[in-house]
Design a protein around this motif. Structure first.
Motif, PDB file in Angstrom:
ATOM      1  N   TYR A   1      96.050  61.381 -27.456  1.00  0.00           N
ATOM      2  CA  TYR A   1      94.994  61.080 -28.232  1.00  0.00           C
ATOM      3  C   TYR A   1      93.680  60.771 -27.469  1.00  0.00           C
ATOM      4  N   TYR A   2      92.525  61.232 -27.920  1.00  0.00           N
ATOM      5  CA  TYR A   2      91.232  60.681 -27.404  1.00  0.00           C
ATOM      6  C   TYR A   2      90.808  59.788 -28.556  1.00  0.00           C
ATOM      7  N   GLY A   3      91.065  58.438 -28.633  1.00  0.00           N
ATOM      8  CA  GLY A   3      90.524  57.806 -29.746  1.00  0.00           C
ATOM      9  C   GLY A   3      91.296  58.152 -30.825  1.00  0.00           C
ATOM     10  N   SER A   4      90.605  58.547 -31.887  1.00  0.00           N
ATOM     11  CA  SER A   4      91.432  58.977 -33.201  1.00  0.00           C
ATOM     12  C   SER A   4      91.761  60.326 -33.299  1.00  0.00           C
ATOM     13  N   PHE A   5      91.077  61.157 -32.127  1.00  0.00           N
ATOM     14  CA  PHE A   5      91.212  62.630 -32.097  1.00  0.00           C
ATOM     15  C   PHE A   5      92.603  62.904 -31.429  1.00  0.00           C
ATOM     16  N   ARG A   6      93.503  63.703 -32.065  1.00  0.00           N
ATOM     17  CA  ARG A   6      94.856  64.061 -31.472  1.00  0.00           C
ATOM     18  C   ARG A   6      94.545  65.660 -30.618  1.00  0.00           C
ATOM     19  N   ALA A   7      94.361  65.486 -29.336  1.00  0.00           N
ATOM     20  CA  ALA A   7      94.127  66.506 -28.543  1.00  0.00           C
ATOM     21  C   ALA A   7      95.327  67.357 -28.196  1.00  0.00           C
ATOM     22  N   VAL A   8      96.375  66.865 -28.103  1.00  0.00           N
ATOM     23  CA  VAL A   8      97.685  67.729 -28.101  1.00  0.00           C
ATOM     24  C   VAL A   8      98.757  66.911 -28.821  1.00  0.00           C
TER      25      VAL A   8
ATOM     26  N   GLY B   1      96.641  78.663 -21.311  1.00  0.00           N
ATOM     27  CA  GLY B   1      96.431  78.947 -22.715  1.00  0.00           C
ATOM     28  C   GLY B   1      94.810  78.738 -22.512  1.00  0.00           C
ATOM     29  N   PRO B   2      94.362  79.006 -23.778  1.00  0.00           N
ATOM     30  CA  PRO B   2      92.923  79.021 -23.768  1.00  0.00           C
ATOM     31  C   PRO B   2      92.281  77.962 -23.620  1.00  0.00           C
ATOM     32  N   SER B   3      90.953  77.713 -23.380  1.00  0.00           N
ATOM     33  CA  SER B   3      90.077  76.497 -23.173  1.00  0.00           C
ATOM     34  C   SER B   3      90.113  75.673 -24.415  1.00  0.00           C
ATOM     35  N   GLY B   4      90.457  74.259 -24.066  1.00  0.00           N
ATOM     36  CA  GLY B   4      90.447  73.342 -25.020  1.00  0.00           C
ATOM     37  C   GLY B   4      92.031  73.077 -25.716  1.00  0.00           C
ATOM     38  N   CYS B   5      92.716  74.013 -25.235  1.00  0.00           N
ATOM     39  CA  CYS B   5      94.229  73.497 -25.748  1.00  0.00           C
ATOM     40  C   CYS B   5      94.915  72.632 -25.187  1.00  0.00           C
ATOM     41  N   GLY B   6      94.522  71.781 -24.068  1.00  0.00           N
ATOM     42  CA  GLY B   6      94.871  70.485 -23.822  1.00  0.00           C
ATOM     43  C   GLY B   6      95.753  70.538 -22.429  1.00  0.00           C
ATOM     44  N   LYS B   7      95.681  71.648 -21.803  1.00  0.00           N
ATOM     45  CA  LYS B   7      96.465  71.763 -20.478  1.00  0.00           C
ATOM     46  C   LYS B   7      96.086  70.527 -19.796  1.00  0.00           C
ATOM     47  N   SER B   8      94.720  70.448 -19.390  1.00  0.00           N
ATOM     48  CA  SER B   8      94.418  69.338 -18.272  1.00  0.00           C
ATOM     49  C   SER B   8      94.761  68.015 -19.067  1.00  0.00           C
ATOM     50  N   THR B   9      94.752  67.808 -20.411  1.00  0.00           N
ATOM     51  CA  THR B   9      95.182  66.435 -20.904  1.00  0.00           C
ATOM     52  C   THR B   9      96.537  66.527 -20.631  1.00  0.00           C
ATOM     53  N   VAL B  10      97.311  67.142 -20.747  1.00  0.00           N
ATOM     54  CA  VAL B  10      98.781  67.071 -20.766  1.00  0.00           C
ATOM     55  C   VAL B  10      99.022  66.843 -19.083  1.00  0.00           C
TER      56      VAL B  10
ATOM     57  N   ASP C   1      94.677  70.882 -11.092  1.00  0.00           N
ATOM     58  CA  ASP C   1      94.068  71.441 -12.360  1.00  0.00           C
ATOM     59  C   ASP C   1      93.070  72.465 -12.014  1.00  0.00           C
ATOM     60  N   GLU C   2      93.380  73.723 -12.378  1.00  0.00           N
ATOM     61  CA  GLU C   2      92.595  74.906 -11.996  1.00  0.00           C
ATOM     62  C   GLU C   2      91.741  74.756 -10.399  1.00  0.00           C
ATOM     63  N   PRO C   3      92.928  74.680  -9.439  1.00  0.00           N
ATOM     64  CA  PRO C   3      92.410  74.234  -8.213  1.00  0.00           C
ATOM     65  C   PRO C   3      91.646  75.299  -7.567  1.00  0.00           C
TER      66      PRO C   3
HETATM   67  N1  LIG Z   1      87.565  62.431 -22.395  1.00  0.00           N
HETATM   68  C1  LIG Z   1      87.668  63.142 -23.650  1.00  0.00           C
HETATM   69  N2  LIG Z   1      87.190  62.536 -24.817  1.00  0.00           N
HETATM   70  C2  LIG Z   1      87.596  63.178 -26.022  1.00  0.00           C
HETATM   71  N3  LIG Z   1      87.945  64.336 -26.204  1.00  0.00           N
HETATM   72  C3  LIG Z   1      88.455  65.022 -24.847  1.00  0.00           C
HETATM   73  C4  LIG Z   1      88.258  64.619 -23.696  1.00  0.00           C
HETATM   74  N4  LIG Z   1      88.609  65.380 -22.733  1.00  0.00           N
HETATM   75  C5  LIG Z   1      89.010  66.316 -23.463  1.00  0.00           C
HETATM   76  N5  LIG Z   1      88.750  66.373 -24.842  1.00  0.00           N
HETATM   77  C6  LIG Z   1      89.218  67.247 -25.699  1.00  0.00           C
HETATM   78  O1  LIG Z   1      90.750  67.378 -25.639  1.00  0.00           O
HETATM   79  C7  LIG Z   1      90.869  68.680 -25.817  1.00  0.00           C
HETATM   80  C8  LIG Z   1      91.604  69.294 -24.926  1.00  0.00           C
HETATM   81  O2  LIG Z   1      91.044  69.170 -23.532  1.00  0.00           O
HETATM   82  P1  LIG Z   1      91.362  69.758 -22.425  1.00  0.00           P
HETATM   83  O3  LIG Z   1      90.392  69.262 -21.223  1.00  0.00           O
HETATM   84  O4  LIG Z   1      92.593  69.083 -22.081  1.00  0.00           O
HETATM   85  O5  LIG Z   1      91.582  71.082 -22.475  1.00  0.00           O
HETATM   86  P2  LIG Z   1      91.937  72.449 -21.272  1.00  0.00           P
HETATM   87  O6  LIG Z   1      93.123  73.022 -21.937  1.00  0.00           O
HETATM   88  O7  LIG Z   1      92.196  71.756 -19.936  1.00  0.00           O
HETATM   89  O8  LIG Z   1      90.841  73.230 -21.386  1.00  0.00           O
HETATM   90  P3  LIG Z   1      89.771  74.008 -20.363  1.00  0.00           P
HETATM   91  O9  LIG Z   1      90.586  75.072 -19.906  1.00  0.00           O
HETATM   92  O10 LIG Z   1      88.449  74.238 -20.821  1.00  0.00           O
HETATM   93  O11 LIG Z   1      89.902  72.998 -19.300  1.00  0.00           O
HETATM   94  C9  LIG Z   1      89.527  69.400 -26.344  1.00  0.00           C
HETATM   95  O12 LIG Z   1      89.309  69.549 -27.467  1.00  0.00           O
HETATM   96  C10 LIG Z   1      88.760  68.696 -25.690  1.00  0.00           C
HETATM   97  O13 LIG Z   1      87.285  68.771 -26.173  1.00  0.00           O
END
Ligand SMILES: Nc1ncnc2c1ncn2[C@@H]1O[C@H](COP(=O)(O)OP(=O)(O)OP(=O)(O)O)[C@@H](O)[C@H]1O
Ligand SMILES: Nc1ncnc2c1ncn2[C@@H]1O[C@H](COP(=O)(O)OP(=O)(O)OP(=O)(O)O)[C@@H](O)[C@H]1O
Ligand SMILES: [Mg+2]
Ligand SMILES: [Mg+2]
Ligand SMILES: O=P([O-])([O-])[O-]
Lengths: 316, 284, 301, 296, 316
Positions: free
Chosen positions: E69-76, E93-102, E227-229
């Protein structure tokens, strides 16, 4: 392909003799007859001074030796290509190769970044858009733009669409009609017709992007530039936009930047492949056009090995 | 558009105005008093019967109050800045940063009052047993220091926040703890911005008037003991402005000679600070 | 696919805190020092507020607002003329500084090319002016008043001094607010064929209003507490009337406080403290308002 | 600076207009008190009272910036010349008496009386940097460090004191804390056991709980400052009259100014009492009234 | 696949019964026998509660129902997967799918972003890395990280490498040796051995990235997260880093996020495909794990149609 630091000009695969003079587009003057259009001569892309797509249609925009600078940094070097009327032209290439820079040069959006400079000639229907008497505002009205991240204004849906006609002083007999027509054109009308007065920020990403397209066509441009218009969208939204592009090309000429090669393969008539190679020593990489041809040719039988490497995912 | 350009031009007009309004009387002044006497003399009694015009007493006064102020505001300001930028949660920062910034918002007459009625007699004399004079460079400097804590803290925090996340992440990713990351990566990377923060604090301290006018005393003398009073450049200008002099008289022009000195001094300080800020902006 | 060689994992140490962790003595001492720095600042603020309130609370009464200052009877004297004078002077300051500051900032941020000499000169000037001591602005305004032949101790001269004083702050705050407006908004507008001026007035400035308001309110609150430049205008006078125009004489809260603080009777000291409370409340309220606007703005986005 | 309304001292019809005054910080409070009482009856009149010191006040007065100038000493020749140069004609009006008072800290146990000679030793120009401990003034005094406070050089009090004590106006040591703000002197002297300062009697009266007034011996024994000793002249040489200078032209053209001056002199004793000043003797008051009447 | 707004949990293609209890990794305690490791049971990815790659090796890290979660937003949402020892695992996976977050959750780098929260369990050798007594600093030392943009410190090359050992208090008999060894490990030694004292900013992008890898291995971690090195690098530099990764996996376990599918195909033993679908109504998209299997399987015969769509470039 073993020396990534080789300057693009010395690259053996693309030889570029001094550009053959083109009619009407080198003088920097814009007093040319506005009805004249140029037909691009067919030339072999390797041998010719001008890299053109084979089977070229009538050109709307022609660029000749266009280089773009940010301050003293040359981001893109000597791009020469033609944008065909009622076609979709795709620009592809790895990150940082200057696709966006070139795209934005086409309607003078780069003017807005301080320190940018464009050399060479970009002609719209034969008129140099960087000519002395040219009003960049008029250029942008005729050559509209849709951006990577949907960027609706913090206003209502209606006001977003009406904004362009209002600020450009378009003669509009009934704004409601213009808004409806534009939203229909962007395949958004049915989804938003009941909430025109609501904030555009309440729409989903895909809807916002279609709203931005609606906003663009409201001012009746001839060309629409799109910079990765789907990269922030999910598959469904992406395919809607792609469908929309296919419809729009009946009436407009479209140039699209995409990092999704399959997207280029699906929608584009012609595809230009750019890449950037590091200059000797330190990190600055200058982008340049490697190959520009019909999309099928680029994807099935590219002339340059770098294109092939990129298409097949060997880098990028 | 024309209006915008004119509006932008106002700042240039202001500078010209300042220079002209200070320089003309100052030139008059230097017709009668040699620059050498002015800059090297150690006695400042321009309004007495046998006037002397050595500005050094005022400069030593300013130097003392400024030095004391910086010795308070640098450690405290940087400490607070590091805490806020590197340790505090968003919530904590959201509360404490504006609270701390209130210190800069407190009107300086209120500080002056606080220095004379509380810091001098109560804190220094009663609580700490320091034998300060009623008007002392020490009390004025300390309160001045408190006033510029937020100036130092705020810009230093900006500088540290401007250090790219990537550098911090690299450090944390290697298993460095927060303190080491702060001291070895963030702080060095932000050093020119932090220096700029200090320099800005310095120029605030040099230019502040009311606190020193109310609390530092009004006797222009070479300050050697911070427990005693002394007069600063700004203090002189304020007290001279309270009494009035005939336009064109030497005494009147004195005001502008000191004002010009003050202006040039802060200008130099500021140029240094701009250089420093530009340097840290360049890096990222 | 490469063969998987599943070798037994080496003995794994627990992940619990080691000496280099977050809670070692060094780190704790460091943290305590940092914390103490912040606490010190806050503590001084609290002491100052409490001290002022204790001294002045007996005179927080209706008379403070409705009565003029008095030579004879400090017990019923008030800050009426100073409160109204502050309102007049700060109002004038705002009217001068905001339009000029916003326009200058818009020029620098939205129109001037970074390479234009004029823009660079203006920018350098703004940076320098921000560091010029307040008292110098008093000298400038006095000279300006003399030059145009109006008395120095007038609302307009005071407003001018303070407006020039905060102009750099307004410019910087506005530029930052403009910079915070996403580039996409501008680009969206320009790409539709809007002129840069239309883009400024219809999109960028409206979007920047919260930021401009925040910065401007803070600047005005600073101006409100300023006494030094006004002293240079001969502002320290006994005023027992409501200011009624730009050429009217005036006194302001900080000057009145300075005046009262300079008197020896206890009743005047209390009055000075009471007026200080009033001024502090105003300053804190303006700061609070600025923070509320800023927070609303940042979370709303 | 124009006034309107019916003239006359009865104040039957309210006056309006503005009056700017500046000058002596000794006289300022008295004028302020007068203005305060006057303005309660004439709410349309705006009177500002600055305290730049007698000298500062005369400078503005002779430039025409003010219509009234408060003075704790008579106008000097060069100030007369400045006024004449600008075509400013004025009338001096006596408004109260003062006993310039030398004060020391309440806890000071070695000074109760100082001779004028001792004061001259202490304050003379030659003392600068030399006379730094009390035993240098009088061997009977302890060897404590001297701390001096006094009015700034723009003040009439400074001029008067230096004139009487050093024999020449403005002749003073320079290493003391000068201030146009008399409370600074109160604070300074009350905060330091070995400090000494001087200023108008009013300030002493207001702060009698914090300060001790020094008796002055002018060869005829020690005399303490008081209303009586000031009025009967026995508090010599530091008893003095206080003045207001009024711009003649403004007096005739500005009804508010005229009304105010008449009010000031008429109610002089009430005002002086309210502001803790030493009122005029009947004779002094009569003179003042006559002078005003002569202006028209 | 017609309803992009369907909540991931109700997606018919991935059924997820309550997670089968796993030994040692659900308790949140870290007092487990530190020598125990878990072998991932072989299960059919569709039927099993745990999405695992077949032919699983010993697991170094296991995640169970991890949501970020980022705050109340569940990213993954509820990711369950295992990272095999001495393997390269790719997250695509596509951009924003949460790869970096995981990825960042795996070594608690997310802790540094205020308001982040991780639920579920991430176990490293069976120890819950979010456990009460766990020192995140120790976690990061053992699980190192390399970032998208090369981020050397503004220090000399030598100091960049020596930084980690110094700040983590590693017992080092000769720092020069550690620096040399690490730079050799990152295939950079020969290029920089003569300019160790020069600023790292003088290196090219690819060299900087290898320096960052050298810096990471200097503290002797067991796992390296990347992360995308290569996404900011040119083809030559990219292929160097890819070669390096293949070498490194002899000694380290590597998890890599990439948007370049071909890169995943080239280097990864196992690949996890994530996607994000928009929630009903408004733009917030929650990422989730669609499929995790051997790389060859994912690319040749994906079990999920969305994986297929993505692989074949139909979106992203
Ligand atoms: N610091 C943050 N605060 C709030 N939301 C975030 C933060 N970092 C990422 N997010 C959100 O979390 C979701 C997942 O982001 P993440 O960076 O993990 O995606 P990603 O798969 O790595 O994308 P990309 O390929 O663009 O790097 C996205 O909706 C993003 O907007
Ligand atoms: N405003 C700018 N100022 C300076 N340099 C810039 C600016 N915008 C882009 N560049 C540089 O110009 C080069 C080309 O950038 P551009 O954005 O055109 O690349 P791109 O091909 O669109 O990349 P991407 O796929 O990441 O969008 C890059 O090196 C980039 O860093
Ligand atoms: Mg781009
Ligand atoms: Mg990512
Ligand atoms: O203020 P003075 O009365 O001393 O002039």
């Amino acid at each position: 392909m073993n020396d990534p630091t080789a300057a693009p000009a010395s690259d053996p695969t693309v030889t570029r003799p001094p550009a053959t003079p083109q009619p009407d587009d080198t003088s920097g003057e814009s007093t040319v007859d506005t009805t004249s259009t140029i037909t691009i001569p067919r030339m072999d892309p390797i041998d010719a001074g001008r890299i053109t797509a084979s089977e070229a249609p009538r050109a709307v925009i022609t660029t000749t030796d266009v280089s773009c600078y940010y301050g003293s940094f040359r981001a893109v070097n000597e791009v020469t290509m033609d944008i065909g009327l009622h076609e979709i032209t795709a620009l592809i290439g790895p990150s940082g190769c200057g696709k966006s820079t070139v795209l934005r040069a086409l309607n003078r959006m780069n003017d807005l970044i301080p320190g940018t400079r464009v050399t060479g000639t970009i002609a719209y229907h034969g008129m140099d858009i960087y000519g002395k008497d040219v009003d960049p505002i008029e250029v942008r009205r005729r050559i509209g733009m849709v951006f990577q991240k949907p960027n609706p204004f913090p206003k209502s849906i209606y006001d977003n669409v009406a904004y362009g006609p209002k600020v450009t002083g378009m003669k509009v007999s009934n704004m409601d009609d213009v808004v409806e027509e534009s939203l229909r054109g962007a395949a958004l009308w049915d989804e938003v017709k009941d909430k025109l007065k609501q904030s555009a920020y309440g729409l989903s990403g895909g809807q916002q992007q279609r709203l931005c397209i609606a906003r663009t066509i409201a001012v009746k441009p001839e060309v629409i530039l799109m910079d990765e218009p789907c990269s922030a969208l999910d598959p469904i939204a992406t395919s809607r936009i792609e469908d929309l592009m296919m419809e729009l090309k009946e009436d407009y000429t479209i140039v699209i930047v995409t990092h999704n090669m399959q997207q280029a393969a699906r929608v584009a008539d012609r595809t230009a492949f750019f890449t950037a190679e590091a200059a000797e020593g330190h990190g600055d990489r200058t982008g340049h056009l490697v190959e520009f041809d019909e999309t099928t040719k680029i994807f099935s039988n590219p002339a340059d090995s770098r294109t092939e490497d990129y298409i097949s995912g060997r880098f990028g | 558009m024309g209006f915008l350009v004119v509006a932008a031009g106002v700042s240039i007009l202001t500078t010209i105005g300042i220079v002209v309004s200070l320089l003309l009387p100052a030139i008059q002044f230097f017709r009668e008093v040699s620059i050498t006497e002015f800059l090297t003399g150690t006695s400042w009694t321009p309004r007495f019967q046998d006037p002397t015009f050595g500005v050094l007493p005022l400069i030593t006064g300013t130097m003392w109050t400024t030095a004391i102020a910086l010795s308070v505001s640098i450690p405290i300001g940087l400490g607070a800045a590091i805490y806020l930028s590197e340790y505090a949660s968003t919530r904590t920062r959201k509360f404490f940063k504006p609270t701390l910034e209130l210190l800069a918002g407190v009107p300086s007459v209120v500080y002056g009052l606080f220095a004379v009625t509380f810091v001098g007699p109560v804190v220094l004399k009663e609580w700490l047993g320091i034998e300060v004079a009623t008007f002392s460079v020490l009390a004025a400097g300390l309160v001045l220091g408190v006033m510029i804590i937020p100036t130092v803290a705020s810009l230093a925090e900006d500088a540290m926040s401007a250090v790219p996340r990537a550098l911090r992440e690299a450090s944390y990713g290697l298993g460095a703890n927060r303190m080491r990351t702060v001291l070895r990566v963030v702080f060095p990377a932000a050093v020119s911005g932090i220096a700029a923060a200090i320099v800005l604090g310095l120029s605030r301290a040099v230019g502040e008037t009311m606190i020193v006018a109310m609390a530092a005393g009004s006797q222009a003398k070479m300050v050697t003991d911070p427990l005693e009073g002394g007069q600063t450049m700004t203090g002189f200008i304020a007290s001279a402005a309270l009494g009035d002099s005939v336009q064109g008289s030497l005494q009147y022009n004195t005001l502008f000679a000191v004002g010009l000195t003050l202006f040039v001094l802060t200008l130099i300080i500021n140029i240094i600070s701009i250089r420093l800020v530009n340097r840290f902006r360049e890096i990222y | 696919m490469a063969a998987i060689t599943a070798e037994p994992t080496a003995v794994t140490r627990p992940l619990t805190a080691a000496s280099h962790g977050e809670r070692n003595p060094q780190s704790l001492i460091f943290l305590i020092l940092l914390w103490a720095s912040l606490a010190f600042g806050i503590l001084v603020l609290v002491v100052l507020l409490v001290n002022t309130v204790l001294e002045g609370r007996s005179r927080i009464d209706a008379a403070l607002f409705t009565n003029y200052t008095s030579q004879i009877d400090p017990a019923t004297a008030g800050a009426r003329a100073a409160i109204l004078g502050t309102a007049w002077v700060i109002g004038t300051t705002a009217l001068l500084a905001i339009p000029i500051g916003v326009a200058a900032a818009a020029y620098l941020e939205e129109f001037a090319s970074k390479t234009s000499r004029f823009a660079r000169l203006v920018e350098l000037n703004v940076q320098n002016l921000a560091a010029v001591p307040a008292i110098i602005y008093g000298m400038l305004a006095a000279a300006a008043a003399v030059a145009v032949g109006i008395p120095r101790n007038t609302v307009i001269a005071g407003g001018l001094a303070l407006a020039l004083l905060i102009l750099p702050v307004v410019i910087v705050a506005t530029r930052e607010a403009l910079r915070a407006v996403p580039q996409e908004i501008r680009q969206g507008s320009l790409a539709l064929g809007a002129s840069p001026m239309q883009t400024l007035t219809r999109q960028t400035l409206p979007a920047a209003v919260p930021g401009i308001a925040t910065g401007t309110i803070l600047a005005l609150s600073r101006a409100m507490g300023e006494a030094a430049p006004l002293l240079l205008l001969g502002g320290l006078v006994f005023v027992k009337f409501d200011p009624n125009g730009l050429l009217s004489g005036f006194t302001t809260m900080p000057i009145q406080i300075f005046d009262w603080a300079g008197r020896s009777q206890v009743a005047f000291q209390e009055l000075a403290a009471a007026a200080s409370i009033l001024l502090l409340v105003l300053v804190i309220a303006m700061n609070g308002l600025a923070i509320i606007i800023r927070n609303k703005f940042t979370t709303g986005r | 600076e124009s006034g309107s309304g019916s003239t006359g001292t009865d104040g039957a019809a309210a006056l309006s207009g503005s009056i700017a005054s500046d000058g002596s910080s000794t006289v300022g409070p008295l004028t302020s008190a007068a203005a305060e009482l006057f303005m309660t009856e004439n709410t349309g009149v705006q009177i500002t009272v600055g305290t730049s010191g007698t000298g500062g006040g005369f400078k503005k007065f002779c430039e025409g910036q003010t219509q009234l100038s408060n003075a704790s000493r008579p106008i000097k020749d060069e100030e007369k010349a400045a006024c004449a140069a600008n075509g400013i004609e004025y009338q001096e009006v006596i408004v109260a008496n003062d006993a310039l008072t030398v004060v020391v800290n309440k806890e000071n146990d070695f000074i109760t009386c100082l001779t004028t000679k001792e004061l001259a030793t202490l304050w003379g120009p030659e003392a600068t940097g030399k006379i730094t401990t009390w035993n240098q003034v009088n061997p009977a005094f302890p060897a404590e460090k001297i701390k001096l406070y006094g009015p700034g050089t723009d003040s009439g009090t400074f001029d008067y004191f230096t004139d009487e004590i050093s024999g020449e106006e403005g002749a003073s040591r320079t290493d003391f804390e000068p201030s146009e703000d008399d409370n600074v002197i109160v604070q300074g002297v009350s905060g330091d056991k070995n400090a000494l300062g001087y200023f108008g009697f009013t300030y002493f009266e207001e702060n009698a709980d914090k300060l001790k007034a020094v008796e002055i011996d002018n060869g005829a024994g020690c005399v303490a400052p008081s209303s009586d000793t000031a009025r009967d002249g026995s508090y010599a040489p530091l008893a003095r009259p206080l003045f207001v200078y009024v711009d003649k032209k403004a007096f005739t053209s500005n009804a508010a100014l005229k009304g105010f001056m008449n009010f000031f002199v008429e109610n002089e004793s009430t005002i002086a009492e309210a502001a803790q000043y030493i009122p005029l003797s009947d004779e002094q008051k009569k003179t003042a009234q006559d002078e005003l009447a002569a202006l028209g």
